[in-house]
Motif scaffolding. Structure first.
Motif, PDB file in Angstrom:
ATOM      1  N   ILE A 143       0.923  -1.205  -0.052  1.00  0.00           N
ATOM      2  CA  ILE A 143       0.145  -0.046  -0.035  1.00  0.00           C
ATOM      3  C   ILE A 143       0.980   1.071  -0.107  1.00  0.00           C
ATOM      4  CG2 ILE A 143      -1.789   1.346   1.240  1.00  0.00           C
ATOM      5  CD1 ILE A 143      -2.968  -1.178   2.230  1.00  0.00           C
ATOM      6  N   ALA A 144       2.012   1.188   0.786  1.00  0.00           N
ATOM      7  CA  ALA A 144       2.910   2.262   1.042  1.00  0.00           C
ATOM      8  C   ALA A 144       3.476   2.742  -0.462  1.00  0.00           C
ATOM      9  CB  ALA A 144       3.881   2.092   2.009  1.00  0.00           C
ATOM     10  N   THR A 145       3.948   1.795  -1.344  1.00  0.00           N
ATOM     11  CA  THR A 145       4.493   2.085  -2.815  1.00  0.00           C
ATOM     12  C   THR A 145       3.582   2.499  -3.453  1.00  0.00           C
ATOM     13  OG1 THR A 145       5.959   0.166  -1.956  1.00  0.00           O
ATOM     14  CG2 THR A 145       5.704   0.887  -4.488  1.00  0.00           C
ATOM     15  N   ARG A 146       2.296   2.032  -3.648  1.00  0.00           N
ATOM     16  CA  ARG A 146       1.383   2.357  -4.191  1.00  0.00           C
ATOM     17  C   ARG A 146       0.870   3.917  -4.060  1.00  0.00           C
ATOM     18  NH1 ARG A 146      -5.061  -0.027  -3.982  1.00  0.00           N
ATOM     19  NH2 ARG A 146      -5.910   1.275  -5.629  1.00  0.00           N
ATOM     20  N   ALA A 147       0.676   4.037  -2.786  1.00  0.00           N
ATOM     21  CA  ALA A 147       0.478   5.454  -2.369  1.00  0.00           C
ATOM     22  C   ALA A 147       1.545   6.515  -2.553  1.00  0.00           C
ATOM     23  CB  ALA A 147       0.394   5.443  -0.798  1.00  0.00           C
ATOM     24  N   LEU A 148       2.662   6.342  -2.396  1.00  0.00           N
ATOM     25  CA  LEU A 148       3.818   7.217  -2.795  1.00  0.00           C
ATOM     26  C   LEU A 148       3.889   7.194  -4.432  1.00  0.00           C
ATOM     27  CD1 LEU A 148       6.326   6.349  -0.319  1.00  0.00           C
ATOM     28  CD2 LEU A 148       5.276   8.307  -0.417  1.00  0.00           C
ATOM     29  N   ALA A 149       3.747   6.291  -5.157  1.00  0.00           N
ATOM     30  CA  ALA A 149       3.657   6.445  -6.591  1.00  0.00           C
ATOM     31  C   ALA A 149       2.670   7.320  -7.182  1.00  0.00           C
ATOM     32  CB  ALA A 149       3.747   5.036  -7.101  1.00  0.00           C
ATOM     33  N   GLY A 150       1.632   7.453  -6.501  1.00  0.00           N
ATOM     34  CA  GLY A 150       0.680   8.279  -7.155  1.00  0.00           C
ATOM     35  C   GLY A 150       0.433   9.497  -6.800  1.00  0.00           C
ATOM     36  N   LEU A 151       1.341  10.144  -5.870  1.00  0.00           N
ATOM     37  CA  LEU A 151       1.544  11.317  -5.552  1.00  0.00           C
ATOM     38  C   LEU A 151       1.977  12.241  -6.490  1.00  0.00           C
ATOM     39  CD1 LEU A 151       2.279  10.844  -1.660  1.00  0.00           C
ATOM     40  CD2 LEU A 151      -0.100  11.679  -2.667  1.00  0.00           C
ATOM     41  N   SER A 152       1.697  13.454  -6.533  1.00  0.00           N
ATOM     42  CA  SER A 152       2.568  14.652  -7.204  1.00  0.00           C
ATOM     43  C   SER A 152       3.628  14.712  -6.717  1.00  0.00           C
ATOM     44  CB  SER A 152       1.482  15.913  -7.303  1.00  0.00           C
ATOM     45  OG  SER A 152       1.767  16.454  -5.841  1.00  0.00           O
ATOM     46  N   PRO A 153       4.685  15.311  -7.562  1.00  0.00           N
ATOM     47  CA  PRO A 153       6.109  15.409  -6.903  1.00  0.00           C
ATOM     48  C   PRO A 153       6.218  16.283  -5.698  1.00  0.00           C
ATOM     49  CG  PRO A 153       6.068  15.665  -9.243  1.00  0.00           C
ATOM     50  CD  PRO A 153       4.574  15.571  -8.782  1.00  0.00           C
ATOM     51  N   ALA A 154       5.385  17.319  -5.662  1.00  0.00           N
ATOM     52  CA  ALA A 154       5.612  18.038  -4.511  1.00  0.00           C
ATOM     53  C   ALA A 154       5.086  17.511  -3.147  1.00  0.00           C
ATOM     54  CB  ALA A 154       4.574  19.474  -4.476  1.00  0.00           C
ATOM     55  N   GLU A 155       3.905  16.887  -3.179  1.00  0.00           N
ATOM     56  CA  GLU A 155       3.328  15.982  -2.123  1.00  0.00           C
ATOM     57  C   GLU A 155       4.056  14.786  -1.938  1.00  0.00           C
ATOM     58  OE1 GLU A 155       0.894  17.233  -0.304  1.00  0.00           O
ATOM     59  OE2 GLU A 155       0.474  18.671  -1.800  1.00  0.00           O
ATOM     60  N   ARG A 156       4.819  14.324  -2.811  1.00  0.00           N
ATOM     61  CA  ARG A 156       5.609  12.997  -2.439  1.00  0.00           C
ATOM     62  C   ARG A 156       6.754  13.775  -1.677  1.00  0.00           C
ATOM     63  NH1 ARG A 156       7.284  11.519  -7.361  1.00  0.00           N
ATOM     64  NH2 ARG A 156       5.225  10.981  -7.666  1.00  0.00           N
ATOM     65  N   LYS A 157       7.572  14.814  -2.152  1.00  0.00           N
ATOM     66  CA  LYS A 157       8.619  15.280  -1.540  1.00  0.00           C
ATOM     67  C   LYS A 157       8.346  15.549  -0.071  1.00  0.00           C
ATOM     68  CE  LYS A 157      12.048  18.919  -1.693  1.00  0.00           C
ATOM     69  NZ  LYS A 157      12.669  20.179  -2.554  1.00  0.00           N
ATOM     70  N   MET A 158       7.141  16.056   0.108  1.00  0.00           N
ATOM     71  CA  MET A 158       6.899  16.571   1.498  1.00  0.00           C
ATOM     72  C   MET A 158       6.527  15.286   2.569  1.00  0.00           C
ATOM     73  SD  MET A 158       3.705  19.275   2.510  1.00  0.00           S
ATOM     74  CE  MET A 158       3.901  20.213   0.772  1.00  0.00           C
ATOM     75  N   THR A 159       5.856  14.436   1.723  1.00  0.00           N
ATOM     76  CA  THR A 159       5.484  13.329   2.678  1.00  0.00           C
ATOM     77  C   THR A 159       6.813  12.374   2.777  1.00  0.00           C
ATOM     78  OG1 THR A 159       3.535  13.038   1.740  1.00  0.00           O
ATOM     79  CG2 THR A 159       4.429  11.114   2.540  1.00  0.00           C
TER      80      THR A 159
END
Length: 447
Positions: free
Chosen positions: A105-121
């Motif tokens: 789930i974590a991999t699927r979640a991070l892969a679908g985020l926008s670059p800005a939100e992924r960096k923040m997370t």
């Protein structure tokens, strides 16, 4: 209609697949009420009413759920809905969800985020699991110390919609180093031409991002803060811990302490949705440890078997004695664990705590000894009753010392004080109390 009836009605609607009825029920309830009812259902059942929520309420309800329930619902969503919810979540809530989720789930979640939100997370996930950095929000309005109040209000208006909170505003110098904070109220009532450096609260508390989230939340509670500034190792501002997240941290910590004090492992999820096997697993380990520890009491009884054979009346008072000692020790342990949690005592207070609890135990023992002496004299005679009375005084004093010292010693060696739970203290006091009892009997009765 009562809360119980409403919950039962929603369950019936889901079981009957009454989609119209579910929509009406959802429309009549607030997000936190809906989240509470969804938490009582299995993941497969909860997904049905969740999908029927209006888009503008879906995220509100989702963020009210526990991470385990969020995971169950995410698994039932299509990719588009899955990624839409995660993208709109607050970064701190999303980081906690991904941090507790299985790798798939974590991999699927991070892969679908926008670059800005992924960096923040990813930045939040870089902090230790229980660190304040995992719970803070990086979405804030940052103000430079050289701004005027007028310009600062313009910045708040321009950027405030994207921030999680604007009630506490961090003020920084060059290099994003935290100077202090101002509140929105400070800006509103100040002269527009004043510089922020003239009104900033430079003494506002701050914590390091790697420090304990529970300690930070307790600090907010003690200082009556709405938000707490979080900085990195170089004193650069990185986020705010808000009061709603602080309350969640304190609630989780208190629930964990209560579970450990009762001799069980914390479960974390909603009680109604937790399986029987999981509850058994949470409680069985501690019970097995306690039953092994209880063999100490059996060994003591065997060691003093000759004493019991010579004065069989002593056996009558064993349950009363160990029960009283266990209760006194449990009371002391519970009081000290709680005092540690809220910062009322510290490890260095160990001598003072022991001295105080020893006197408490002594006075309690004297009070209970008078009752034991009166009852014992009627049942078995004065000599044995005197032994019981003296033992009650000694055991109560000893139990209070053990119960108060063990949590503090546990904290000193880096162990959660709640692990030294009331059942563990009671079991230890049982064995040592019997040694005290039989030793006094030998001394007084000459056996």
């Amino acid at each position: 209609m009562s809360e119980g009836e409403r919950a039962e009605e929603l369950t019936d609607l889901v079981e009957n697949n009454d989609l119209t009825g579910i929509r009406l029920w959802l429309a009549e309830h607030r997000p936190y009420e809906i989240a509470d009812e969804l938490s009582r259902m299995a993941g497969g059942e909860a997904i049905i009413p969740f999908r029927l929520l209006d888009k503008d309420r879906e995220l509100e309800v989702f963020e009210e759920l526990d991470p385990s329930q969020q995971q169950a619902i995410l698994l039932g969503l299509r990719d588009s809905a899955f990624h839409e919810i995660l993208e709109e979540m607050d970064p701190d809530d999303r980081a906690r969800l991904i941090g507790e989720a299985p790798a798939k789930i974590a991999t699927r979640a991070l892969a679908g985020l926008s670059p800005a939100e992924r960096k923040m997370t990813a930045a939040l996930l870089g902090y230790p699991e229980n660190a304040v950095g995992r719970f803070m929000t990086p979405e804030t309005v940052i103000l430079h110390r050289d701004l005027t109040v007028h310009r600062a209000l313009e910045v708040v208006r321009a950027r405030g919609a994207d921030a999680e909170t604007i009630y506490t505003l961090p003020v920084v110098s060059d290099g994003r180093r935290l100077v202090g904070t101002v509140t929105l109220g400070d800006l509103v009532v100040s002269d527009e031409d004043r510089l922020l450096k003239d009104i900033v609260d430079v003494f506002a508390p701050r914590v390091g991002a790697s420090e304990s989230a529970e300690d930070a939340a307790r600090l907010m509670q003690e200082a009556n803060l709405v938000s707490l500034a979080v900085v990195d190792s170089e004193d650069r501002f990185v986020g705010l811990l808000t009061f709603d997240d602080a309350l969640e941290v304190i609630e989780a910590a208190d629930s964990e302490d209560m579970a450990r004090q009762s001799g069980a492992s914390p479960v974390g999820d909603h009680y109604v949705s937790v399986s029987v096997l999981r509850l058994v697993g949470a409680r069985s380990v501690w019970l097995m440890l306690l039953i092994v520890a209880a063999t100490l009491t059996v060994n003591v009884m065997q060691a003093f078997e000759a004493t019991l054979e010579e004065v069989t009346a002593l056996a009558m008072f064993v349950p009363m004695l160990i029960g009283t000692g266990g209760n006194v020790g449990a009371q002391s342990a519970t009081a000290i664990v709680r005092a540690l949690a809220v910062g009322e005592v510290r490890v260095r207070d160990l001598p003072r705590v022991i001295w105080k609890e020893a006197r408490v135990g002594l006075l309690l023992g004297i009070m209970l000894a008078g009752l034991a002496l009166a009852i014992g004299s009627l049942l078995v005679g004065f000599a044995v009753a005197a032994v019981v009375a003296c033992s009650v005084i000694a055991v109560c004093t000893w139990a209070a010392i053990i119960g108060s010292a063990m949590p503090l010693l546990a904290r000193k060696v880096g162990v959660d004080p709640a692990v030294v739970s009331s059942p563990m203290v009671a079991t230890l006091v049982d064995a040592t109390g019997l040694i005290i009892y039989f030793s006094i009997a030998r001394l007084v009765l000459g056996i």
